[in-house]
Motif scaffolding. Structure first.
Motif, PDB file in Angstrom:
ATOM      1  N   ASN A 185       1.233   3.341   7.632  1.00 58.64           N
ATOM      2  CA  ASN A 185       1.525   4.290   6.563  1.00 58.64           C
ATOM      3  C   ASN A 185       3.006   4.668   6.639  1.00 58.64           C
ATOM      4  N   GLU A 223      -1.615   4.493  10.553  1.00 56.23           N
ATOM      5  CA  GLU A 223      -2.056   3.323   9.787  1.00 56.23           C
ATOM      6  C   GLU A 223      -2.683   3.738   8.472  1.00 56.23           C
ATOM      7  N   GLN A 224      -2.694   2.790   7.531  1.00 55.72           N
ATOM      8  CA  GLN A 224      -3.442   2.984   6.301  1.00 55.72           C
ATOM      9  C   GLN A 224      -4.931   2.777   6.578  1.00 55.72           C
ATOM     10  N   ALA A 225      -5.740   2.981   5.560  1.00 56.40           N
ATOM     11  CA  ALA A 225      -7.194   2.922   5.742  1.00 56.40           C
ATOM     12  C   ALA A 225      -7.682   1.551   6.171  1.00 56.40           C
ATOM     13  N   ASP A 226      -6.887   0.495   5.905  1.00 56.94           N
ATOM     14  CA  ASP A 226      -7.327  -0.845   6.301  1.00 56.94           C
ATOM     15  C   ASP A 226      -7.102  -1.121   7.786  1.00 56.94           C
ATOM     16  N   HIS A 227      -6.472  -0.216   8.487  1.00 54.69           N
ATOM     17  CA  HIS A 227      -6.178  -0.363   9.920  1.00 54.69           C
ATOM     18  C   HIS A 227      -5.352  -1.626  10.220  1.00 54.69           C
ATOM     19  N   GLU A 239      -4.603   5.399  14.499  1.00 56.44           N
ATOM     20  CA  GLU A 239      -5.129   5.614  13.154  1.00 56.44           C
ATOM     21  C   GLU A 239      -4.252   6.541  12.328  1.00 56.44           C
ATOM     22  N   THR A 240      -3.608   7.504  12.962  1.00 57.59           N
ATOM     23  CA  THR A 240      -2.787   8.454  12.209  1.00 57.59           C
ATOM     24  C   THR A 240      -1.514   7.811  11.659  1.00 57.59           C
ATOM     25  N   GLY A 252       0.782  -1.228   0.000  1.00 54.69           N
ATOM     26  CA  GLY A 252       0.000   0.000   0.000  1.00 54.69           C
ATOM     27  C   GLY A 252       0.812   1.276   0.000  1.00 54.69           C
TER      28      GLY A 252
END
Length: 217
Positions: free
Chosen positions: A188, A180-184, A177-178, A43
């Motif tokens: 990122n 991580e990517q959207a899939d949690h 969350e800040t 990702g």
């Protein structure tokens, strides 16, 4: 003009010069990063993934080591074991092992995961390849019994003698969350940066241990 023999240079500068000459002449330590999508940088743009960020950190410290990207997205511990001989074809001097996430996501038996990772560690030990083993935790939706069995596997694996260890690859990143990517699930770029910074002290130890085992250049 006569050249000044190296032995006549004053103490500390001479030592630093000798160290520089040794490091510059030495072959780089090759580190096999064997893992799943967390190692492969799923990702993320190539230059933001784990392997590249780790390589950049190593280069910034002039540690003379090369990280070999042996991360494959979707790999279970069984998949990694099946391709281990292929990965060893690059003749690594050290290894970082990051596995178990996909075993947990698929609810595969923890006992099988333990056998697979233990087989990988045994193979590397037989080849005198020092290892940094990073732990993993099971997804919470698998239930407390599965999570406990999964945790027990890594407790035993991380206690094996001779390993350099890291308790949890996503420590400090999940479940923020800040980072991580959207899939949690996957970190990122900022999350990867935190992982690399946390691992660097152990990576330094790994490189030093590998260097001691390498033949003189």
């Amino acid at each position: 003009m006569h050249a000044i023999p190296f032995r006549r240079l004053p103490g500390r500068p001479a030592t630093l010069l000798l160290l520089c000459l040794v490091l510059c002449a030495a072959a780089p330590v090759k580190i096999m990063a064997l893992g799943d999508s967390l190692t492969a940088g799923y990702g993320l743009p190539h230059d933001q993934g784990f392997v590249v960020q780790l390589q950049n950190a190593i280069d910034a410290e002039k540690l003379n080591a090369t990280v070999l990207d042996d991360g494959v997205s979707g790999d279970t511990s069984a998949d990694a074991l099946a391709r281990l001989d292929w990965a060893l074809g690059d003749d690594p001097n050290a290894a970082i092992i990051e596995l178990g996430g996909n075993d947990g996501l698929r609810g595969l038996p923890p006992a099988e995961m333990e056998r697979n990772i233990a087989a990988i560690l045994d193979t590397l030990k037989a080849r005198h390849i020092p290892v940094l083993l990073s732990g993993m935790v099971a997804p919470p939706n698998m239930g407390p019994a599965y999570s406990a069995a999964f945790h027990a596997v890594f407790t035993r694996l991380l206690a094996r003698p001779g390993l350099i260890t890291d308790p949890f690859f996503l420590q400090g990143v999940a479940p923020h969350e800040t980072l991580e990517q959207a899939d949690h699930i996957h970190p990122n770029a900022a999350g990867v940066k935190i992982i690399v910074a946390r691992l660097m002290p152990e990576v330094r130890r790994l490189i030093a241990r590998a260097r001691r085992k390498m033949p003189p250049a």
